[in-house]
Design an enzyme around this catalytic site. Sequence first.
Site, short mmCIF file in Angstrom:
data_model
loop_
_atom_site.label_atom_id
_atom_site.label_comp_id
_atom_site.label_asym_id
_atom_site.label_seq_id
_atom_site.Cartn_x
_atom_site.Cartn_y
_atom_site.Cartn_z
N VAL A 1 0.86 3.74 1.85
CA VAL A 1 1.07 4.21 3.20
C VAL A 1 1.88 3.19 4.04
CG1 VAL A 1 -0.96 5.80 3.32
CG2 VAL A 1 -0.94 3.50 4.20
N TYR A 2 2.36 1.96 3.51
CA TYR A 2 3.27 1.16 4.14
C TYR A 2 4.55 1.83 4.21
CZ TYR A 2 -0.48 -2.28 3.96
OH TYR A 2 -1.93 -3.14 3.97
N GLY A 3 5.30 1.58 5.41
CA GLY A 3 6.46 2.16 5.51
C GLY A 3 6.61 3.51 6.56
N ALA B 1 0.70 -1.19 0.09
CA ALA B 1 -0.07 0.25 -0.02
C ALA B 1 0.93 1.23 -0.05
CB ALA B 1 -0.88 0.02 1.16
#
Length: 339
Positions: free
Chosen positions: A58-60, A56
């Site tokens: 927004v991952y990280g 996604a």
Amino acid sequence: MEYTTLGSTGTTVSELCFGTWRFGRETNGVVETDREEAHELLDAAWDRGINFIDTANVYGTPNGKSERFIGEWLEDHDRDDFVLASKVYFPFDGWGEPGPNDSGLGRKHIRRQIEGTLDRLGTDYLDLYYIHRWDDDAPIEETLRTLNDLVREGKVHHLGASTMAAWQLTKALWTSDVEGLERFKVTQPLFHAAYRDDVVDYLDVCADQDLAVCPYSPLAGGFLTGKYERTDDGVEAPEDSRGAIDPQFDEYYVSARGWEVLDEIRAVADELDATPAQVALRWLIEQEKFTCVPIVGARTTEQLDENAGATTVSLSADQHDRIAEARYDEEGRRWGHRE
């Protein structure tokens, strides 16, 4: 590894999807899965035949790091060998402090985010693009028209929808049909052996509309792996496990119903000479009403090995039913969160 057709898409995927939400994620200042570890896990997944990768925007920490790790790894592989999925909705901080249009499902945000996702992944297209949540502020027709354009432009092959109410999913499908727009073909709800009744209406829509289901947290955050033990005070969690470091784990995953289901999963695992994790995953894979491809988020290659073993396990109809029926007491009442 066995493969299956992803619902009505015509795309063939491994029976397990590899989830990357821990890639580059910082918890209390510590990176859960760094770049080297991420690439080792991707190597291990591919070596075991997993061709389906979920991420996604927004991952990280900051957002986008998971996609970037994957994109760097793909530089040494044939991108067309893989089915890549990403998502859009939440505020994105990968370009600094999110602005007023850096979240949601309006045309402006979706358009900006798809370009960032493709750039970080180093690809011209996504096989699957999910809306990460429902947006009460953006008209669903605007969202669907924007996504429809991405499909027409070849930037996205298929559309998916993650967690939302059954009526919202139904409204989106109806809007697509009435307006002649691309439909959602894949869904990604929270769904595992101890958590079905809570999303049964949503799953009924998926079954009726031939939507594939790719559950996140298919092992209840690790609870259904069997590594947790019941105590008088609640739960005994191994050191460094999610239950030991996440203060919300107990409230979110541990329940009277969960313990009953886990006990039955352990019993079936003993009968099959398998692990509880393999049985819990196989229970999902063998859903009869819809294609079900669990998303596994292994932190180590050993965990990934164990998860991949679920594709070689087979449950009898009786074993499958026993796990489902463990959610209810002798009088047919569903176990609650607490005794």
